[in-house]
Design an enzyme around this catalytic site. Structure first.
Site, PDB file in Angstrom:
ATOM      1  N   LEU B  43      27.138  24.331  -2.008  1.00 33.81           N
ATOM      2  CA  LEU B  43      25.705  23.763  -1.747  1.00 33.81           C
ATOM      3  C   LEU B  43      25.128  24.767  -0.743  1.00 33.81           C
ATOM      4  O   LEU B  43      23.854  25.167  -1.063  1.00 33.81           O
ATOM      5  CB  LEU B  43      25.833  22.814  -1.134  1.00 33.81           C
ATOM      6  CG  LEU B  43      26.253  21.290  -2.187  1.00 33.81           C
ATOM      7  CD1 LEU B  43      26.164  20.051  -1.334  1.00 33.81           C
ATOM      8  CD2 LEU B  43      25.260  21.393  -3.362  1.00 33.81           C
ATOM      9  N   ALA B  44      25.607  25.071   0.040  1.00 39.73           N
ATOM     10  CA  ALA B  44      24.907  25.954   1.296  1.00 39.73           C
ATOM     11  C   ALA B  44      24.652  27.502   0.556  1.00 39.73           C
ATOM     12  O   ALA B  44      23.352  27.889   0.523  1.00 39.73           O
ATOM     13  CB  ALA B  44      25.822  26.172   2.516  1.00 39.73           C
ATOM     14  N   SER B 284      36.840   6.861  -3.565  1.00 36.99           N
ATOM     15  CA  SER B 284      35.611   6.655  -2.572  1.00 36.99           C
ATOM     16  C   SER B 284      36.022   5.719  -1.841  1.00 36.99           C
ATOM     17  O   SER B 284      36.570   4.599  -2.063  1.00 36.99           O
ATOM     18  CB  SER B 284      34.651   6.329  -3.712  1.00 36.99           C
ATOM     19  OG  SER B 284      33.555   5.735  -2.804  1.00 36.99           O
ATOM     20  N   ARG B 330      36.277   5.855   9.405  1.00 38.51           N
ATOM     21  CA  ARG B 330      37.492   6.516   8.676  1.00 38.51           C
ATOM     22  C   ARG B 330      38.370   6.983   9.877  1.00 38.51           C
ATOM     23  O   ARG B 330      39.590   6.618   9.067  1.00 38.51           O
ATOM     24  CB  ARG B 330      36.697   7.818   8.265  1.00 38.51           C
ATOM     25  CG  ARG B 330      35.746   7.773   7.057  1.00 38.51           C
ATOM     26  CD  ARG B 330      35.518   9.073   6.640  1.00 38.51           C
ATOM     27  NE  ARG B 330      34.510   8.954   5.397  1.00 38.51           N
ATOM     28  CZ  ARG B 330      33.932  10.190   4.648  1.00 38.51           C
ATOM     29  NH1 ARG B 330      34.097  11.128   5.231  1.00 38.51           N
ATOM     30  NH2 ARG B 330      33.118   9.865   3.771  1.00 38.51           N
TER      31      ARG B 330
END
Lengths: 215, 642, 251
Positions: B43-44, B284, B330
């Site tokens: 992405l970056a 997920s 988390r």
């Protein structure tokens, strides 16, 4: 020219197949309509034939047009057939995930059969037609022969098989694939070939079985 | 080493604006004279390469895959946050900023995080314009969901494949620039080193993974967009090729590394099932919305889950954290799962798993509702484990997922080496000690689409950069270093494999060491032990690792060996960092720093800083520098989920 | 959990210039919980310990999304499980004593690099020819300014789910890349953002596809059957329509 570059593309070739297929199908429909007159008796069939040949120029133009369309369909079909042979059987183990239908597997072969049939058919009823014999009588004469009739019936079966895959394939190539209509389309892939088989295939049977006693 | 974070002055909300105004610009006609190297096309990287090429710079982009579309950003499932407030539920830029800072346990820079929240809204607009098929409401507006315990619905998603769709969006923008000649794409190249000339990053040396050739590429700036180092643990949710090599090589050339011990452990992964296992698969986090986590009360209890009656089950998250229950963050969920397993109450064939039970949810909402929500996740679980969560409880276990630590960067995303920038997961800047769900995609794209263009313009506009070609002696020298190192990796090959170890053997060993001692819960004794053991593993690697094949060819064993060699060196940074941070914060529990109720205890008086590590030489301990964290707009508070 | 013994016949080829051949390997005690690629990992560890060259194969995420892995297993791209990439195929699909034949994805457009590793950059070049919306970073309108119905968004997502693995090409009797290209053209023709460039896109992507040496479509549906993301040939129909449109209405 844009058309040349277009038919050189992969989808262009398929569109030529589909479009020529569609036109040939339209021709078949008209042909079937005319031939259906046989079932009404020799008189009506002869009227139809005479009417048709009352426009010799149009018949010539349409005949040549049909020939061009036919050559395009066969020519591009052959091109695709040989292109496919280059990539087929490239794996050690050959497995089909989708059982491809008999019709789709045999497209080039049913096509070839129809090609041979057409040569014989056109020679018999058009180019090689004996002078002075009425077409309605000629039909009766030819189809009294068992092997000749059998050849015709087999050819119409081949045509039906060819259409079974060809019809769906044509619609897919034109981009007609929609869940709402796919059931209808799959029904038509059976119905359309069957209609042609009944009308055309019925003619030799009509004569062979004695159904045409009063023809 | 001087650490200047270059945070603009002024009120928080105006910093980014005033920074952009104060940054130097490059005349559009001059931009084509500058060449920029982008390493990595996630992405970056893909977004940065495309954006810079659109502006007119010459970009050389590199990736180690066969195509730029393969980067591991593609595997992100959940979504991307943005402060759009489309749901009218009270979201704002400040709230996203606050949640991110707080989620990071107050170990990130205010200014960076605020900027992230600001540009988040533009990211969504950009992606929509590219044709990213985000989920929509019936009226045609963008759909949102609440994610990772957030109280507002600000997460945009494209089914469970948000990362894929965003990456393909960036990849399409990149492809467009490749087509127009703005970007030269180099596939199957692994960056081996960065080249510094006169104190500036001026290029990279790569290995062509097809021909084995060592190639030099020069440029005016180098952008590292090379992701995280979770694979140091051998087993992680990262892709097989994810590595620290690029960042570590940069570190050895002078780029300082920040918070290397900040590693996120994701609580809901499919447990390990055998020693042949190559990676862990994430399920997920949304599963915890309806699943109840439990273990048997009695550790001797080996009955199948269905035969364990309610009174013999320990729903430990619900009893320990009554108000948050199964939806604790988390780190808390992960830590407690490990604690239960350490107590011997773990389930499954390895004893390293806890149940995530949908029985009650199915009873309450019906099978249809649960299947509609989680059907695809259940399918994926069943494909891997051959067990159906509708019939028997799922088994889950925490796994290394994301690394918040990374190359130290200033507000411009520039490392301590001028001209060397780090974007996305490979920098440290935005997530502090813990990353919120759906924020990784946001940060990668913020850096690539919106931040780096300003930084690059400012760097080129304010410095005079003399031309350097890849034939410069500095490149030759680095090429030689790279070659020597590769030869060293292959040195044991001639004698055959007898009596040698494989690369995977060593990787598993170092992974185990880090997981046991530098994982979600750490203590001085364990860390000191690890610090002692690591050099031994390193010695074993160099003396007896067997790498088949040669360097002049495709050699996947050699590629792997190079990456593991770097993990072996870098692991020491992780351990030292963990050792020096004698507080619990974010994702990790430092056992010496706990409340009376055994909860994580942060120590703001002594550790409200970024630990920045400087490489000092192969045989020397690294030096730690501190960048103090200043909080002017938020007040650090102790988290509580009771 | 149980374990099985297997015979593997794997295609070995040093590089694109050399001739390849099958090698046979015996593997014992393979856990049925293993993924297919983990099974190859085990083989490679075994080969390494024997001083032999491990089998080169592409793989990365091992979650079925990156599209990097893929091989033809017993004649089927990605193996016997439907809608499954090779990395998500598990050994419980095989029986002890099975002989598994593993070959690379073959196509004129996919030159073999080594063993099971092929070069699929032809697919990248198809995207480069027009698989994008020509929009620069910045200056875009608000994401909600153009409403897109759920149904359209879902259809676009169905097409966009393509992972670019190339199984469609590998399985097609004509090595066609129609499903791959059709999926991208579909995605962008369904969404309003893709409409301004639709004619040019269809033309140039199809032209690139042909230039790379991919074949035509003979409507055999193999591509759809092996696609790990279940992408429908409806997308090929849509591409045909887009192509026809560009032909009839293009400037």
């Amino acid at each position: 020219m844009w058309f040349v570059s277009f038919i050189k593309t992969s989808i262009g070739k398929k569109l030529v197949m589909a479009a020529s297929g569609f036109l040939l199908l339209s021709f078949l429909a008209i042909h079937a309509f005319g031939n259906a007159a046989i079932y009404m008796g020799s008189k009506y069939f002869q009227i139809y034939a005479d009417f048709l040949h009352g426009f010799p120029v149009l018949v010539l133009i349409f005949g040549v047009g049909l020939l061009v369309i036919f050559i395009a369909h066969v020519g591009v079909g052959l091109l695709l057939f040989f292109e496919k042979r280059k990539t087929a059987s490239r794996y050690e183990v050959q497995t089909r995930v989708v059982e491809n239908t008999f019709a789709s597997r045999t497209m080039p072969y049913t096509g070839a059969w129809i090609f041979i049939f057409l040569i014989i058919h056109v020679f018999a009823f058009n180019i090689g037609k004996p002078e002075g014999v009425q077409i309605s009588m000629l039909v009766q004469q030819y189809f009294s022969g068992f092997f000749y009739s059998l050849f015709y019936i087999i050819s119409f079966i081949a045509l039906a098989i060819h259409l079974n895959h060809g019809f769906w394939s044509m619609l897919q190539t034109f981009g007609l694939n929609h869940p709402r209509y796919n059931t209808l389309i799959s029904a038509l892939t059976i119905a359309v070939p069957v209609i042609f088989l009944v009308i055309f295939g019925g003619i030799p049977i009509y004569f062979m079985t004695g159904g045409a006693a009063g023809y | 080493m001087e650490l200047n974070s270059r945070i603009p002055s002024g009120p928080l909300a105006e910093k980014w604006d005033s920074h952009r105004f104060q940054s130097k610009l490059v005349n559009p006609a001059n931009r084509r004279k500058f060449r920029i190297i982008v390493v990595g096309t996630g992405l970056a990287g893909a977004s940065a390469a495309a954006t810079l090429a659109e502006l007119g710079y010459k970009v050389d982009a590199f990736c180690l895959h066969d195509s730029p579309r393969r980067a591991h950003s593609i595997a992100a499932q959940g979504g991307i946050n943005a402060a759009k407030n489309y749901q009218n539920d009270g979201d704002s830029v400040f709230r996203l900023f606050y949640d991110t800072i707080k989620g990071g346990d107050f170990r990130a820079r205010e200014a960076n995080v605020y900027r992230l929240a600001q540009v988040s809204t533009e990211i969504i607009d950009q992606c929509v314009a590219q044709g990213v098929p985000f989920a929509r409401e019936y009226g045609g507006t963008l759909a949102n969901r609440s994610f990772g315990g957030a109280q507002v619905s600000r997460t945009f998603y494209a089914r469970g494949q948000t990362g894929q769709q965003l990456l393909l969006g960036a990849y399409s923008a990149l492809s467009r620039q490749i087509n127009s000649g703005g970007v030269s794409m180099y596939n199957r190249r692994e960056m081996m080193d960065v080249v510094i000339v006169d104190g500036r990053a001026r290029g990279i040396v790569v290995r062509n993974m097809i021909t084995g050739a060592i190639e030099s590429h020069s440029a005016d700036a180098v952008l590292l967009c090379t992701g995280g180092y979770g694979n140091a643990y051998f087993l992680s949710t990262n892709a097989m090729a994810s590595n620290v090599t690029a960042a570590w090589r940069a570190c050895k050339r002078g780029a300082a590394f920040a918070n290397p011990s900040f590693v996120q452990i994701h609580p809901t992964c499919i447990p390990v099932h055998g020693d042949y296992q190559s990676k862990l698969t994430l399920m997920s986090e949304s599963l915890r919305n309806d699943g109840r986590v439990w273990v048997p009360k009695n550790k001797e209890d080996k009955r199948p889950p269905a035969q364990i009656p309610e009174e013999d089950r320990d729903y430990y998250l619900e009893s320990k954290y009554p108000s948050f229950g199964n939806l604790v963050p988390r780190d808390v969920a992960s830590r407690n799962a490990k604690e239960q397993c350490d107590l011997g109450k773990g389930v499954g064939s390895t004893g390293l798993a806890v149940y995530l039970d949908f029985g009650d949810a199915i009873k309450r909402d019906g099978e249809d509702v649960i299947l509609r929500k989680y059907g695809n996740l259940f399918q994926m679980y069943e494909k891997i484990t051959d067990s159906n969560p509708m019939v028997e409880p799922m088994m889950i276990y925490p796994a290394v997922h994301y690394t918040m630590g990374g190359l130290w960067v200033d507000y411009n995303l520039m490392t301590t080496v001028p001209g060397l920038f780090a974007l996305g997961e490979c920098n440290f800047s935005d997530h502090g000690a813990n990353r919120l769900g759906a924020s990784a995609l946001m940060q990668g794209l913020a850096d690539g689409y919106f931040v780096i263009s300003t930084s690059i313009g400012n760097y080129f506009g304010s410095e005079t950069i003399s031309p350097v070609s890849s034939t410069d002696p500095a490149f030759k020298e680095v090429e030689n270093d790279v070659d020597t190192r590769l030869q060293k990796l292959l040195q044991n090959s001639s004698g055959g494999p007898a009596g040698k170890v494989t690369v995977d053997d060593v990787h598993k060993e170092v992974g185990r060491l880090l997981w046991d001692n530098c994982g979600m819960s750490r203590n001085r004794q364990g860390l000191e032990h690890a610090l002692e053991e690591l050099p031994k593993i390193r010695d074993k690697f160099w003396s007896s690792v067997y790498v088949p094949g040669a360097g002049e060819d495709i050699n996947q064993s050699l590629e792997k060996a190079g990456r593991v060699a770097d993990f072996l060196e870098f692991g020491e940074f992780m351990i030292r960092d963990a050792l020096s941070r004698e507080e619990s914060c974010g994702c990790h529990l430092r056992e010496e720093s706990q409340t009376e109720e055994n909860e994580a205890l942060r120590d703001d008086d002594n550790y409200s800083h970024v630990s920045v590590w400087e490489f000092k030489g192969d045989d020397q301990a690294p030096e730690m520098h501190k960048e103090p964290l200043v909080f002017e707009n938020v007040t650090p508070s102790q988290r509580s989920y009771k | 959990m149980s374990s099985i013994d297997l015979t593997l016949k794997i295609w070995r080829q040093k590089n694109n210039d050399s001739l390849g051949d099958f090698e046979t390997y015996i593997l014992r005690d393979i856990s049925t919980d293993m993924s297919f690629l983990e099974m190859i990992d085990v083989l490679n560890e075994q080969l390494t310990r024997e001083g032999k060259d491990p089998v080169a194969f592409d793989h990365d995420c091992r979650e079925g999304i990156c599209g990097m892995c893929g091989a033809v297993v017993d004649g089927v791209a990605h193996g016997p499980d439907r809608e499954t990439t090779l990395c998500q195929l598990h050994m419980r699909k095989f029986k002890s004593g099975d002989t598994i034949v593993i070959e690379p994805f073959r196509s004129i457009a996919f030159p073999i690099k080594k063993d099971l590793m092929v070069d699929r950059s032809a697919l990248d070049r198809i995207i480069q020819a027009g698989g994008y919306v020509s929009v620069n970073t910045g200056g875009t309108v608000d994401g909600n300014s153009i409403p897109i119905g759920t149904e359209t968004a879902e259809l676009a997502m169905d097409a966009a789910a393509c992972i670019g693995c190339g199984a469609c090409v590998a399985s097609c009797p004509n090595s066609a890349a129609m499903l791959f290209t059709g999926a991208k053209i579909s995605q962008l023709s369904l969404l309003p953002q893709g409409l301004p460039e639709r004619k040019e896109r269809a033309r140039s992507m199809v032209a690139q596809m042909d230039k790379e040496g991919f074949g035509y479509c003979s409507n055999e549906k193999e591509c759809e059957a092996v696609c790990p993301k279940g992408i429908s040939i409806r997308n090929i129909a849509r591409m045909n329509r887009e192509f026809l449109r560009s032909l009839l209405l293009g400037e």
